[in-house]
Design an enzyme around this catalytic site. Sequence first.
Site, PDB file in Angstrom:
ATOM      1  N   GLU A 123       0.956  -1.061  -0.166  1.00  0.00           N
ATOM      2  CA  GLU A 123       0.000   0.114  -0.255  1.00  0.00           C
ATOM      3  C   GLU A 123       0.864   1.374   0.418  1.00  0.00           C
ATOM      4  OE1 GLU A 123      -3.102   2.252   3.730  1.00  0.00           O
ATOM      5  OE2 GLU A 123      -2.416  -0.143   3.621  1.00  0.00           O
ATOM      6  N   ASP A 166       8.648  10.229   2.177  1.00  0.00           N
ATOM      7  CA  ASP A 166       9.115  10.005   3.729  1.00  0.00           C
ATOM      8  C   ASP A 166       9.382  10.924   4.461  1.00  0.00           C
ATOM      9  OD1 ASP A 166      11.995  10.333   2.882  1.00  0.00           O
ATOM     10  OD2 ASP A 166      12.102   9.299   1.333  1.00  0.00           O
ATOM     11  N   ASP A 194      14.895  -1.271  11.088  1.00  0.00           N
ATOM     12  CA  ASP A 194      15.528  -0.851  10.011  1.00  0.00           C
ATOM     13  C   ASP A 194      14.679   0.734   9.958  1.00  0.00           C
ATOM     14  OD1 ASP A 194      17.198   0.291   8.702  1.00  0.00           O
ATOM     15  OD2 ASP A 194      16.601  -0.468   6.629  1.00  0.00           O
TER      16      ASP A 194
END
Length: 177
Positions: free
Chosen positions: A4, A11, A51
């Site tokens: 999605e 970001d 991460d």
Amino acid sequence: MVLERPSPCVDVRDFATSNGGKLTQELAKDIMCQATTAAYKCCRRGVFHRDIKMENLLITTDTLYIKLIEFGCGDLLTRSSYKTFMGMIYMCPEYFEWDECYGKLATVYSLGVLLFAMVCGKFPTHFDLHPINEKSWSKDCLTEECCDLIEACLQEDPDDRIDLDEILEHKWFQIKK
């Protein structure tokens, strides 16, 4: 596999860049709350993301809703230590010292780096980490509570770090605008 991608979104690193390189504490608090919740849910479901960083958090720009993405470095969460380094752009100190780390403790460290980067506009350096470890770090533009949470997450000794499930109970999150 279906992924999605909310729209409109970027970001968090690009979002911070578009806001002058760093975020206000209130905005960082909202993002940190959502990122911590996502990390906690991953761990509860037996997933070690490995991460967590600004580039792996998508923010829907109109609602400020966060999604944790990019599980390529992820692993099943174990109680034993991890002996290989993967992901985390900013490695937790125990990996340097003992060549191993524990999933939840490494997650807390990466959340601390995330918060530091969001409110300071850079990664912590040795000149930051030493006073952070001594619990004497402060920054003029940050509240005492924000500095305290950064210190709690970025302790060199993993046994001195705040627990993942205690982050959202920290006094920084209790302060209202």
